[in-house]
Design an enzyme around this catalytic site. Structure first.
Site, PDB file in Angstrom:
ATOM      1  N   HIS A 149       0.800  -1.219   0.000  1.00  0.00           N
ATOM      2  CA  HIS A 149       0.000   0.000   0.000  1.00  0.00           C
ATOM      3  C   HIS A 149       0.832   1.269   0.000  1.00  0.00           C
ATOM      4  O   HIS A 149       0.302   2.356  -0.111  1.00  0.00           O
ATOM      5  CB  HIS A 149      -0.929   0.031   1.227  1.00  0.00           C
ATOM      6  CG  HIS A 149      -0.183   0.244   2.511  1.00  0.00           C
ATOM      7  ND1 HIS A 149       0.542  -0.751   3.113  1.00  0.00           N
ATOM      8  CD2 HIS A 149      -0.008   1.339   3.290  1.00  0.00           C
ATOM      9  CE1 HIS A 149       1.112  -0.281   4.208  1.00  0.00           C
ATOM     10  NE2 HIS A 149       0.800   0.992   4.338  1.00  0.00           N
TER      11      HIS A 149
HETATM   12  C1  UD1 Z   1      -1.196   5.090   6.994  1.00  0.00           C
HETATM   13  C2  UD1 Z   1       0.183   5.380   7.541  1.00  0.00           C
HETATM   14  C3  UD1 Z   1       1.132   4.237   7.176  1.00  0.00           C
HETATM   15  C4  UD1 Z   1       0.567   2.895   7.583  1.00  0.00           C
HETATM   16  C5  UD1 Z   1      -0.837   2.736   7.000  1.00  0.00           C
HETATM   17  C6  UD1 Z   1      -1.473   1.435   7.407  1.00  0.00           C
HETATM   18  C7  UD1 Z   1       0.791   7.776   7.587  1.00  0.00           C
HETATM   19  C8  UD1 Z   1       1.672   8.802   6.988  1.00  0.00           C
HETATM   20  N1  UD1 Z   1       0.764   6.584   6.960  1.00  0.00           N
HETATM   21  O1  UD1 Z   1      -1.103   5.068   5.577  1.00  0.00           O
HETATM   22  O2  UD1 Z   1       2.358   4.435   7.856  1.00  0.00           O
HETATM   23  O3  UD1 Z   1       1.403   1.861   7.104  1.00  0.00           O
HETATM   24  O4  UD1 Z   1      -1.639   3.835   7.483  1.00  0.00           O
HETATM   25  O5  UD1 Z   1      -2.741   1.305   6.864  1.00  0.00           O
HETATM   26  O6  UD1 Z   1       0.180   8.031   8.589  1.00  0.00           O
HETATM   27  N2  UD1 Z   1      -8.734   5.080   3.474  1.00  0.00           N
HETATM   28  C9  UD1 Z   1      -9.977   4.486   3.512  1.00  0.00           C
HETATM   29  N3  UD1 Z   1     -10.466   4.110   4.734  1.00  0.00           N
HETATM   30  C10 UD1 Z   1      -9.780   4.316   5.888  1.00  0.00           C
HETATM   31  C11 UD1 Z   1      -8.533   4.955   5.820  1.00  0.00           C
HETATM   32  C12 UD1 Z   1      -8.009   5.309   4.613  1.00  0.00           C
HETATM   33  O7  UD1 Z   1     -10.617   4.279   2.507  1.00  0.00           O
HETATM   34  O8  UD1 Z   1     -10.290   3.950   6.963  1.00  0.00           O
HETATM   35  C13 UD1 Z   1      -8.172   5.444   2.148  1.00  0.00           C
HETATM   36  C14 UD1 Z   1      -8.447   6.888   1.786  1.00  0.00           C
HETATM   37  O9  UD1 Z   1      -8.646   6.961   0.436  1.00  0.00           O
HETATM   38  C15 UD1 Z   1      -7.133   7.565   2.145  1.00  0.00           C
HETATM   39  C16 UD1 Z   1      -6.126   6.457   1.822  1.00  0.00           C
HETATM   40  O10 UD1 Z   1      -6.773   5.253   2.162  1.00  0.00           O
HETATM   41  O11 UD1 Z   1      -6.924   8.729   1.438  1.00  0.00           O
HETATM   42  C17 UD1 Z   1      -4.844   6.586   2.574  1.00  0.00           C
HETATM   43  O12 UD1 Z   1      -5.107   6.664   3.984  1.00  0.00           O
HETATM   44  P1  UD1 Z   1      -4.093   7.466   4.949  1.00  0.00           P
HETATM   45  O13 UD1 Z   1      -4.549   7.368   6.349  1.00  0.00           O
HETATM   46  O14 UD1 Z   1      -3.839   8.817   4.398  1.00  0.00           O
HETATM   47  O15 UD1 Z   1      -2.730   6.705   4.782  1.00  0.00           O
HETATM   48  P2  UD1 Z   1      -2.405   5.134   4.660  1.00  0.00           P
HETATM   49  O16 UD1 Z   1      -1.938   4.866   3.280  1.00  0.00           O
HETATM   50  O17 UD1 Z   1      -3.504   4.302   5.214  1.00  0.00           O
END
Ligand code: UD1
Length: 377
Positions: A217
């Site tokens: 991811h």
């Molecule tokens: C975050 C952490 C990363 C960790 C990962 C585990 C940071 C900088 N990164 O990355 O270190 O390895 O979590 O999952 O904090 N989204 C959903 N549902 C959710 C959450 C996210 O659909 O409940 C989608 C959204 O489109 C969002 C994208 O995932 O924009 C990324 O989520 P985000 O929390 O920004 O970062 P992660 O890639 O999950």
């Protein structure tokens, strides 16, 4: 004494569960759990609270998704209100997500003592958002609770005084040890059937081991078609041909595959699953012949379970999990030739469980003791 501890995203939940439990031994400590809401889907958040018996958050900031600045900024604004009204003695943050960094800055601007669980990890790669979060958090924390001695050395090399560093071990392994038996009792075939992303998909009944598991991811792997395209081609054309390949898929990876027009072929050749709960993921890891991942937490779990692991990154902040340190992982980056070579070598590897010092299931107790002892200083 009043402690606020903070969680925001999936990898935080398995780290806070044992800490909440350990604090129960201190009836004089008032504990407030704050969830920033960086992760909000039931499968990325609520299910971990239920599965791991984490008490419901006392405060939910509902931050949600956004750019890094939006997430960090919104978290700081909302968390500052909580800190001003609760006036805690300590703020405890875990890991390296945006919530960790945002709440650390607020803690110190509000003159509250800050403890960081999982301090001192360094990938040396400042292009990783997590590395920025680690550097900021560790620079600010009063008490740096490290998972291994390499992390102590990293902090000392940055000039951190010994009095701020406390080696406590890996708190994620507390959760693994507490949940291992429950996970082991699950049937792989049943959990896969239950969690299939496309419930109409059919495939031969899965054995309880002898399959591959992947997770991917990180922006460095999924944000550019030039990187993601060849990776997918290798996974489909080689790994999925050798054995069933299971991929519990992160919402961010799904979005990118759709964007690049790769979704259809992935659905056809890889067994796609919803983001899994803690026990289901642990069960898959226990049975996997090989793990391919860019997750740091999985690397650590593979180390203790002994699952041969290809780490789809060029660096790691967790070198203790690598084969050269006795662990189960090798770094293969995201270049297909290097991954193929690692894959072929790993196919013949046996499961070799390792237990680094203090990865013993008791880190949370040492952490609670360290925070209370530091309060006397
Ligand atoms: C975050 C952490 C990363 C960790 C990962 C585990 C940071 C900088 N990164 O990355 O270190 O390895 O979590 O999952 O904090 N989204 C959903 N549902 C959710 C959450 C996210 O659909 O409940 C989608 C959204 O489109 C969002 C994208 O995932 O924009 C990324 O989520 P985000 O929390 O920004 O970062 P992660 O890639 O999950």
């Amino acid at each position: 004494m009043k402690i606020i501890s903070v969680v925001g995203a999936r990898p935080n939940f398995m780290k806070i569960a044992p800490f909440c439990q350990a604090l129960k031994a201190y009836p004089d400590v008032q504990h407030i759990l704050v969830h920033t809401g960086q992760h909000y889907d039931v499968r990325m958040s609520d299910s971990f609270f239920i599965d791991l018996g984490i008490p419901a958050p006392d405060v939910h900031l509902n931050i949600g998704s956004g750019t890094h600045a939006e997430q960090v900024g919104r978290t700081m604004i909302e968390f500052e209100k909580v800190v001003k009204s609760e006036k805690p003695d300590w703020i405890v943050v875990v890991g390296d997500v945006n919530a960790t960094c945002a709440c650390s800055i607020v803690a110190k601007k509000e003159h509250v003592k800050l403890a960081h669980i999982e301090a001192g990890l360094r990938s040396g790669d400042i292009d990783m958002p997590e590395e920025v979060n680690r550097l900021v958090t560790d620079r600010l924390a009063d008490l740096l609770l490290t998972p291994d001695r390499i992390s102590n050395a990293n902090l000392k090399a940055e000039g951190v005084d010994d009095s701020r560093i406390c080696f406590v071990g890996n708190i994620m392994i507390d959760t693994l040890e507490a949940q291992r038996e429950k996970a082991a009792s699950r049937s792989v075939a049943e959990l896969v059937k239950r969690e299939l992303l496309d419930s109409n998909k059919t495939f031969p009944k899965l054995p309880d081991n002898g399959f591959a598991v992947m997770t991917m991811h990180r922006p460095s792997n999924v944000d550019q078609i030039e990187t993601l395209g060849p990776l997918i081609e290798f996974l489909i054309g080689e790994v999925a041909k050798d054995m069933p390949l299971l991929w519990p898929i992160h919402p961010r990876a799904k979005k990118q595959l759709e964007l690049f027009g790769l979704w259809k072929q992935v659905c056809e050749k890889i067994i796609l699953l919803n983001p899994l709960g803690y026990h289901d993921m642990l069960r898959l890891n226990m049975g996997a012949k090989i793990m391919l991942t860019d997750s740091g937490g999985l690397q650590e779990e593979c180390c203790v379970l002994g699952t041969p692991c290809l780490t789809l990154r060029w660096n790691t902040e967790r070198p203790i999990t690598l084969r050269e340190h006795g662990g189960a992982s090798i770094l293969v980056g995201n270049n297909v030739q290097k991954i193929r070579q690692g894959y072929q070598e790993t196919l013949s590897s046996k499961r070799m469980p390792q237990r680094p010092e203090f990865w013993d299931g008791h880190a949370a107790e040492r952490i609670a003791e360290a925070i209370l002892a530091h309060s006397m200083c």
